[in-house]
Design a protein around this motif. Sequence first.
Motif, PDB file in Angstrom:
ATOM      1  N   LYS A 108       0.772  -1.178  -0.026  1.00 61.27           N
ATOM      2  CA  LYS A 108      -0.093   0.081  -0.007  1.00 61.27           C
ATOM      3  C   LYS A 108       0.822   1.490  -0.140  1.00 61.27           C
ATOM      4  N   GLU A 109       1.948   1.694   0.724  1.00 59.41           N
ATOM      5  CA  GLU A 109       2.832   2.559   0.909  1.00 59.41           C
ATOM      6  C   GLU A 109       3.627   2.660  -0.305  1.00 59.41           C
ATOM      7  N   THR A 110       4.017   1.700  -0.914  1.00 54.42           N
ATOM      8  CA  THR A 110       4.735   1.474  -2.148  1.00 54.42           C
ATOM      9  C   THR A 110       3.827   2.227  -3.315  1.00 54.42           C
ATOM     10  N   PHE A 111       2.557   1.950  -3.505  1.00 52.09           N
ATOM     11  CA  PHE A 111       1.624   2.359  -4.729  1.00 52.09           C
ATOM     12  C   PHE A 111       1.246   3.751  -4.332  1.00 52.09           C
ATOM     13  N   LEU A 112       1.240   4.048  -3.141  1.00 49.71           N
ATOM     14  CA  LEU A 112       0.946   5.530  -2.609  1.00 49.71           C
ATOM     15  C   LEU A 112       1.986   6.438  -3.095  1.00 49.71           C
ATOM     16  N   GLY A 113       3.292   6.075  -3.218  1.00 50.88           N
ATOM     17  CA  GLY A 113       4.477   6.639  -3.231  1.00 50.88           C
ATOM     18  C   GLY A 113       4.897   6.752  -4.723  1.00 50.88           C
ATOM     19  N   VAL A 114       4.190   6.247  -5.644  1.00 51.38           N
ATOM     20  CA  VAL A 114       4.365   6.162  -6.994  1.00 51.38           C
ATOM     21  C   VAL A 114       4.037   7.400  -7.636  1.00 51.38           C
ATOM     22  N   ASP A 115       5.062   8.276  -8.162  1.00 48.94           N
ATOM     23  CA  ASP A 115       4.971   9.396  -9.099  1.00 48.94           C
ATOM     24  C   ASP A 115       4.376   9.114 -10.370  1.00 48.94           C
ATOM     25  N   VAL A 116       3.059   9.269 -10.607  1.00 52.20           N
ATOM     26  CA  VAL A 116       2.594   8.872 -11.755  1.00 52.20           C
ATOM     27  C   VAL A 116       3.083   9.756 -13.085  1.00 52.20           C
ATOM     28  N   ALA A 117       3.265  11.158 -12.525  1.00 53.32           N
ATOM     29  CA  ALA A 117       3.913  12.043 -13.719  1.00 53.32           C
ATOM     30  C   ALA A 117       5.152  11.191 -14.264  1.00 53.32           C
ATOM     31  N   SER A 118       5.955  10.980 -13.491  1.00 50.48           N
ATOM     32  CA  SER A 118       7.359  10.144 -13.889  1.00 50.48           C
ATOM     33  C   SER A 118       7.126   9.001 -14.362  1.00 50.48           C
ATOM     34  N   LEU A 119       6.168   8.139 -14.352  1.00 42.27           N
ATOM     35  CA  LEU A 119       5.850   6.944 -14.995  1.00 42.27           C
ATOM     36  C   LEU A 119       5.254   7.253 -16.216  1.00 42.27           C
ATOM     37  N   CYS A 120       4.511   8.469 -16.417  1.00 38.53           N
ATOM     38  CA  CYS A 120       3.848   8.897 -17.786  1.00 38.53           C
ATOM     39  C   CYS A 120       5.056   9.203 -18.690  1.00 38.53           C
ATOM     40  N   ALA A 121       6.107  10.148 -18.024  1.00 39.14           N
ATOM     41  CA  ALA A 121       6.984  10.628 -18.861  1.00 39.14           C
ATOM     42  C   ALA A 121       8.053   9.327 -19.490  1.00 39.14           C
ATOM     43  N   ALA A 122       8.206   8.255 -18.606  1.00 39.72           N
ATOM     44  CA  ALA A 122       8.896   7.354 -18.943  1.00 39.72           C
ATOM     45  C   ALA A 122       8.203   6.659 -20.201  1.00 39.72           C
ATOM     46  N   LEU A 123       6.760   6.509 -20.090  1.00 37.75           N
ATOM     47  CA  LEU A 123       6.084   5.776 -21.279  1.00 37.75           C
ATOM     48  C   LEU A 123       6.212   6.715 -22.511  1.00 37.75           C
ATOM     49  N   GLU A 124       6.064   8.179 -22.419  1.00 31.62           N
ATOM     50  CA  GLU A 124       6.147   8.899 -23.502  1.00 31.62           C
ATOM     51  C   GLU A 124       7.580   9.180 -24.171  1.00 31.62           C
ATOM     52  N   ASN A 125       8.511   9.007 -23.489  1.00 30.61           N
ATOM     53  CA  ASN A 125      10.010   9.021 -24.033  1.00 30.61           C
ATOM     54  C   ASN A 125      10.106   7.520 -24.339  1.00 30.61           C
ATOM     55  N   GLY A 126       9.351   6.358 -24.048  1.00 30.47           N
ATOM     56  CA  GLY A 126       9.957   5.174 -24.552  1.00 30.47           C
ATOM     57  C   GLY A 126      10.842   4.539 -23.497  1.00 30.47           C
ATOM     58  N   ASN A 127      11.139   4.966 -22.657  1.00 28.57           N
ATOM     59  CA  ASN A 127      12.181   4.437 -21.612  1.00 28.57           C
ATOM     60  C   ASN A 127      11.533   3.366 -20.773  1.00 28.57           C
ATOM     61  N   LYS A 128      11.695   2.191 -21.022  1.00 24.11           N
ATOM     62  CA  LYS A 128      11.318   0.995 -20.612  1.00 24.11           C
ATOM     63  C   LYS A 128      12.004   0.780 -19.212  1.00 24.11           C
ATOM     64  N   ASN A 129      13.445   1.262 -19.099  1.00 28.53           N
ATOM     65  CA  ASN A 129      14.603   1.077 -18.079  1.00 28.53           C
ATOM     66  C   ASN A 129      14.594   2.433 -17.293  1.00 28.53           C
ATOM     67  N   ALA A 130      13.731   3.350 -17.313  1.00 28.76           N
ATOM     68  CA  ALA A 130      13.619   4.495 -16.333  1.00 28.76           C
ATOM     69  C   ALA A 130      13.952   4.142 -15.022  1.00 28.76           C
ATOM     70  N   PHE A 131      13.288   3.176 -14.358  1.00 30.84           N
ATOM     71  CA  PHE A 131      13.170   2.854 -13.190  1.00 30.84           C
ATOM     72  C   PHE A 131      14.261   1.635 -12.924  1.00 30.84           C
ATOM     73  N   ARG A 132      15.142   1.284 -13.588  1.00 31.38           N
ATOM     74  CA  ARG A 132      15.810  -0.107 -13.417  1.00 31.38           C
ATOM     75  C   ARG A 132      16.785   0.300 -12.175  1.00 31.38           C
ATOM     76  N   ARG A 133      16.869  -0.811 -11.401  1.00 32.34           N
ATOM     77  CA  ARG A 133      17.725  -0.648 -10.227  1.00 32.34           C
ATOM     78  C   ARG A 133      19.152  -0.664 -10.851  1.00 32.34           C
ATOM     79  N   SER A 134      19.997   0.223 -10.306  1.00 32.54           N
ATOM     80  CA  SER A 134      21.498  -0.048 -10.410  1.00 32.54           C
ATOM     81  C   SER A 134      22.089  -1.134  -9.391  1.00 32.54           C
ATOM     82  N   ALA A 135      23.056  -1.591  -9.786  1.00 29.37           N
ATOM     83  CA  ALA A 135      23.573  -2.779  -8.859  1.00 29.37           C
ATOM     84  C   ALA A 135      23.941  -2.055  -7.505  1.00 29.37           C
ATOM     85  N   ARG A 136      23.434  -2.787  -6.567  1.00 24.80           N
ATOM     86  CA  ARG A 136      23.935  -2.483  -5.213  1.00 24.80           C
ATOM     87  C   ARG A 136      25.135  -2.469  -4.949  1.00 24.80           C
TER      88      ARG A 136
END
Length: 190
Positions: free
Chosen positions: A152-180
Amino acid sequence: MTDGPFRNSSLSNRWKVYGQDLVNDAVSREERVKQACHSVLGAIDMKAFERLYRELEARASRDQMDLDSIAATESVFDKNERNSFSDALERHLLCNLREGLAERKALDLALEGAVGDLLGHAKNRIDEECIRARDVGDMSRSDFVKGLERNKETFLGVDVASLCAALENGNKNAFRRSARKDTDDGPDED
């Protein structure tokens, strides 16, 4: 994937990683949000979406309006690949156009609405997987409670605008984790 509460589910590997993150106290809320967004984007056929969105965007950017923008918009959807995300986008866009919004504004709001629908479905699916995992013994009762609350906390914390921007830009890896990075590399040697 052999561990985690969703190891026996039919979810994608991205969502199974997210399931592990839900019960891992070492994973921050921001990391879970990033993994959830990465998983959501992974479920979208980006090439098909890009073709559809570029056509819709071109229509919305034209100076001259169609006499029947709804029929013209429906024809764009009809000649493109269908999936649940494009169906949600179409539903929102046609509704916005029927409300009399300008095509550009209608498209922007439709994308936000479709992403919101997608996030809602994903959150509910993970809640269902937590219930299933608890019922089959893949998740303890305490992890179940923790998993639902963190989901619940996670999905409340999603920035919809950032997700939309990733889609508009065709950036499937916009939220890909970098290696820890391992913070304990040992003593420095001189």
